[in-house]
Structures are given as structure tokens and as C-alpha cells.
Design an enzyme around this catalytic site. Structure first.
Site, PDB file in Angstrom:
ATOM      1  N   HIS A 218      37.111  48.893  35.455  1.00  0.00           N
ATOM      2  CA  HIS A 218      36.058  48.833  34.433  1.00  0.00           C
ATOM      3  C   HIS A 218      36.011  50.145  33.644  1.00  0.00           C
ATOM      4  O   HIS A 218      35.787  50.136  32.439  1.00  0.00           O
ATOM      5  CB  HIS A 218      34.694  48.554  35.073  1.00  0.00           C
ATOM      6  CG  HIS A 218      34.492  47.104  35.403  1.00  0.00           C
ATOM      7  ND1 HIS A 218      35.084  46.498  36.475  1.00  0.00           N
ATOM      8  CD2 HIS A 218      33.757  46.136  34.784  1.00  0.00           C
ATOM      9  CE1 HIS A 218      34.727  45.220  36.518  1.00  0.00           C
ATOM     10  NE2 HIS A 218      33.922  44.970  35.502  1.00  0.00           N
ATOM     11  N   HIS A 260      32.466  51.810  43.495  1.00  0.00           N
ATOM     12  CA  HIS A 260      33.437  52.900  43.396  1.00  0.00           C
ATOM     13  C   HIS A 260      32.862  54.238  43.827  1.00  0.00           C
ATOM     14  O   HIS A 260      31.648  54.443  43.788  1.00  0.00           O
ATOM     15  CB  HIS A 260      33.900  53.066  41.948  1.00  0.00           C
ATOM     16  CG  HIS A 260      34.750  51.940  41.461  1.00  0.00           C
ATOM     17  ND1 HIS A 260      36.080  51.843  41.742  1.00  0.00           N
ATOM     18  CD2 HIS A 260      34.446  50.858  40.705  1.00  0.00           C
ATOM     19  CE1 HIS A 260      36.563  50.748  41.191  1.00  0.00           C
ATOM     20  NE2 HIS A 260      35.599  50.118  40.555  1.00  0.00           N
TER      21      HIS A 260
HETATM   22  C1  LIG Z   1      44.633  35.629  29.068  1.00  0.00           C
HETATM   23  C2  LIG Z   1      45.898  36.388  29.182  1.00  0.00           C
HETATM   24  C3  LIG Z   1      46.661  36.636  27.947  1.00  0.00           C
HETATM   25  C4  LIG Z   1      46.347  36.872  30.358  1.00  0.00           C
HETATM   26  C5  LIG Z   1      45.622  36.807  31.629  1.00  0.00           C
HETATM   27  C6  LIG Z   1      46.066  37.949  32.475  1.00  0.00           C
HETATM   28  C7  LIG Z   1      45.274  38.113  33.727  1.00  0.00           C
HETATM   29  C8  LIG Z   1      46.057  38.116  34.996  1.00  0.00           C
HETATM   30  C9  LIG Z   1      43.961  38.298  33.718  1.00  0.00           C
HETATM   31  C10 LIG Z   1      43.133  38.549  34.939  1.00  0.00           C
HETATM   32  C11 LIG Z   1      41.832  39.183  34.533  1.00  0.00           C
HETATM   33  C12 LIG Z   1      41.077  39.659  35.733  1.00  0.00           C
HETATM   34  C13 LIG Z   1      40.703  38.740  36.815  1.00  0.00           C
HETATM   35  C14 LIG Z   1      40.770  40.945  35.807  1.00  0.00           C
HETATM   36  C15 LIG Z   1      40.052  41.588  36.936  1.00  0.00           C
HETATM   37  C16 LIG Z   1      39.043  42.553  36.395  1.00  0.00           C
HETATM   38  C17 LIG Z   1      38.369  43.277  37.527  1.00  0.00           C
HETATM   39  C18 LIG Z   1      37.470  42.546  38.388  1.00  0.00           C
HETATM   40  C19 LIG Z   1      38.662  44.567  37.724  1.00  0.00           C
HETATM   41  C20 LIG Z   1      38.088  45.382  38.817  1.00  0.00           C
HETATM   42  O1  LIG Z   1      37.374  46.422  38.226  1.00  0.00           O
HETATM   43  P1  LIG Z   1      36.912  47.657  39.106  1.00  0.00           P
HETATM   44  O2  LIG Z   1      36.131  48.517  38.162  1.00  0.00           O
HETATM   45  O3  LIG Z   1      36.074  47.156  40.205  1.00  0.00           O
HETATM   46  O4  LIG Z   1      38.160  48.325  39.577  1.00  0.00           O
END
Ligand SMILES: CC(C)=CCC/C(C)=C/CC/C(C)=C/CC/C(C)=C/COP(=O)(O)O
Length: 299
Positions: A218, A260
Site C-alpha cells: 500500500h 506493518h
Molecule cells: C487486471 C490486470 C491487468 C492484472 C491483474 C494482476 C494481479 C495479479 C492483480 C492482483 C491484485 C492484488 C490482489 C493485489 C494485492 C494488493 C495487496 C493486498 C497488497 C498488500 O498490501 P500491504 O500494504 O499489506 O503489503
């Protein structure tokens, strides 16, 4: 317990091992004394003895504790104190030999402060935490920085865009978001730092690497997107301030939610900021990526 780091350094610098005949089996040089009292001497001895066959179980156990597998993360917090420079080692070399341990102590202190501060700031980590009532708001903020809304929103705008300039900016935003997902997944998979113990794993759609916390996805997205917006959208000053504020509050909310540690977010901001530089450097345009733009215009 001997310091494996010292062993590795000794090996790298070609430090001569102490004579095995000069120490009794129970002396620190043989590890028989236990604890950290043997300091560096044990290391030199253990390096030498590692070439000889090991018959007794105590010796085998000690040797196993020096293997890279066992060594991971087992460096002690407190260095046992400066050992005399081994014979034949110049003072500068001996200093080089000691310096990394100070760096190690500095890193461990930073880590301890990080854990302490993150725990203190994790005031929305649960419904019953001191700021538990703000948790729903923090989770709303979490969705505002999630990968899925950003990817879907960009794809939607791209499909609706009727100007080449708009398409170019959106195409690059899509590239930036995908690059971010890839880099964060790669680093999370390599570093494998667990999320804080007080985190509740109740996040909206996650990837398998999202069980790890370093760096915060994020925070990278927030820094990347806000820098992207500031550079490519013509916005009034209050909206520009809002973009920066959003990124900052989103990063802070990751720690407050207990998702985090502070360093995950700080590194995430730095990575996101640098990712924008990569995107800017590789900027896609109809001139350098004509196939991509032609493909899109056929849709
Ligand atoms: C739609 C297209 C072109 C591609 C899709 C690609 C893809 C694999 C998308 C997945 C998106 C997704 C589930 C992202 C996760 C985001 C997330 C929860 C990150 C964690 O954040 P953090 O701050 O806790 O590290």
C-alpha cells in the site's frame, strides 16, 4: 555461542586458525566452555576443525550450528567484546573485522525501535484496541490503496479514453501499477518478513506473498500513484496537497491497523518513489511502443 558472522569474516579474510593442540577439549577454543566467553578464538578453532572428521556427538552438534541453515538470524544481539587481533592480521584488517559487528548492532537497535514503535502505533489492530472504533475508517483507507481498485479503475478509464494523450498517461499508469505489484511480490518473497504478531489477517483480496510485510504494498502504491498524479495531472493546489496527504495517511494507517512495522512503510514509500522514476525513464509512447498503442486502439 560463537558468532557465525565472525567465522564468515575470518574465512573471507583468510585468518589463520589457532592451533588445535594448544587447547583442551573443554576450553572455549573447543566450544566446550559454552557461552560467548571464547569470543573470536572459538571461531578460528572451529574453522580449522571443520576440515577434520568429527567423531563425537558434541562436536557434530557444534559443527551443525555453524551451517548456513542454522546460522540464519542467529547472530547474537550483543557482541561479546573486542577480541585481540589474531596473529598476522594488520590493525586495519582487525578493525575491518570488527566494524560489521557495530553495523549489526546498529541494525538490531533500529529493528528493536521499529518493533517497539510499531506496537505502540498499532492502536487500531483490533476492535478492542484503544482506537478500535476508528478501525472501519482505516479499512476504508486500506481499500483506497488496494491494487484491484487501482488496476480496474485504470483499465476502465483506458477503455473510455478518447484522446491519445489520455491513453498514453493511462497506459503508463497501468504499467506502473503492474511493475509495482511485481517488484513488491519479488521483495516480499525474498525478504519473507512476517507481519506483526498483533495483525489480524482480514484483508480484502490478497496474493500469497501478502502474508509477508516487507515492504508495504500500500505504501509503494501510495507513493508511486501520488507522484504519478502530481506529475501528470493538472490539479489545483488543494488537490495536490490532498494527494500527498492521502499517501502519508495511508502509510500511517498500515501501522495503526497493525498490518506493518514502521520500516515496512518507510521502505515502501522509498520504493514507490523510485518506481515512479523507473516508469518516467521507460515512459511508453506511440513512438517507442507503437505496437502496444496500435493494439489498444483496435479494441
Ligand atoms: C487486471 C490486470 C491487468 C492484472 C491483474 C494482476 C494481479 C495479479 C492483480 C492482483 C491484485 C492484488 C490482489 C493485489 C494485492 C494488493 C495487496 C493486498 C497488497 C498488500 O498490501 P500491504 O500494504 O499489506 O503489503
Amino acid at each position: 555461542m560463537p558468532s557465525p558472522r565472525r567465522s564468515a569474516e575470518g574465512r573471507a579474510l583468510g585468518i589463520p586458525a589457532a592451533s588445535s593442540s594448544s587447547s583442551s577439549p573443554n576450553s572455549p577454543a573447543h566450544g566446550g566452555g559454552g557461552g560467548g566467553g571464547g569470543g573470536g578464538r572459538f571461531e578460528f578453532q572451529s574453522l580449522l576443525s571443520s576440515r577434520a572428521p568429527c567423531a563425537d556427538p558434541t562436536c557434530a552438534r557444534l559443527r551443525a550450528s555453524e551451517s548456513p541453515v542454522h546460522r540464519r538470524g542467529s547472530v547474537p544481539l550483543a557482541w561479546p567484546g573486542p577480541a585481540p587481533a589474531p596473529p598476522g592480521l594488520a590493525p586495519e584488517e582487525a578493525r575491518m573485522n570488527l566494524n560489521p559487528s557495530f553495523l549489526g548492532i546498529a541494525l538490531r537497535s533500529l529493528l528493536a525501535i521499529d518493533l517497539w514503535l510499531s506496537k505502540k502505533l498499532g492502536v487500531c489492530a483490533g476492535e478492542h484496541s484503544s482506537w478500535g472504533s476508528v478501525r472501519p475508517l482505516m479499512k476504508l483507507l486500506e481499500i483506497s490503496g488496494h491494487g484491484i481498485p487501482w488496476l480496474l479503475g485504470t483499465l476502465y478509464c483506458l477503455s473510455r479514453s478518447d484522446s491519445w494523450a489520455g491513453r498514453e498517461v493511462l497506459m503508463n499508469l497501468l504499467f506502473a501499477l503492474l511493475l509495482d505489484l511485481l517488484l513488491v511480490a519479488l521483495i516480499k518473497g525474498l525478504v519473507r518478513r512476517r507481519r506483526p504478531a498483533h495483525n489480524q489477517m482480514d484483508m480484502f483480496v490478497t496474493l500469497s506473498v501478502d502474508k509477508y510485510s516487507f515492504p508495504s504494498g500500500h505504501a509503494t502504491r501510495a507513493a508511486l500513484v501520488s507522484r504519478f498524479i502530481l506529475n501528470h495531472l493538472v490539479l489545483a493546489i488543494p488537490l495536490r496537497v490532498l494527494a500527498v496527504l492521502w499517501a502519508f495517511i495511508l502509510g500511517l494507517s498500515r501501522v495503526m491497523l497493525g498490518r506493518h512495522n514502521v520500516t515496512d512503510v518507510a521502505f515502501g514509500f522509498l520504493l514507490g518513489y523510485m518506481q515512479y522514476s523507473i516508469v518516467d525513464y521507460c515512459w511508453l509512447s506511440p513512438h517507442n511502443a507503437p505496437v502496444l498503442f496500435a493494439l489498444w486502439s483496435q479494441q
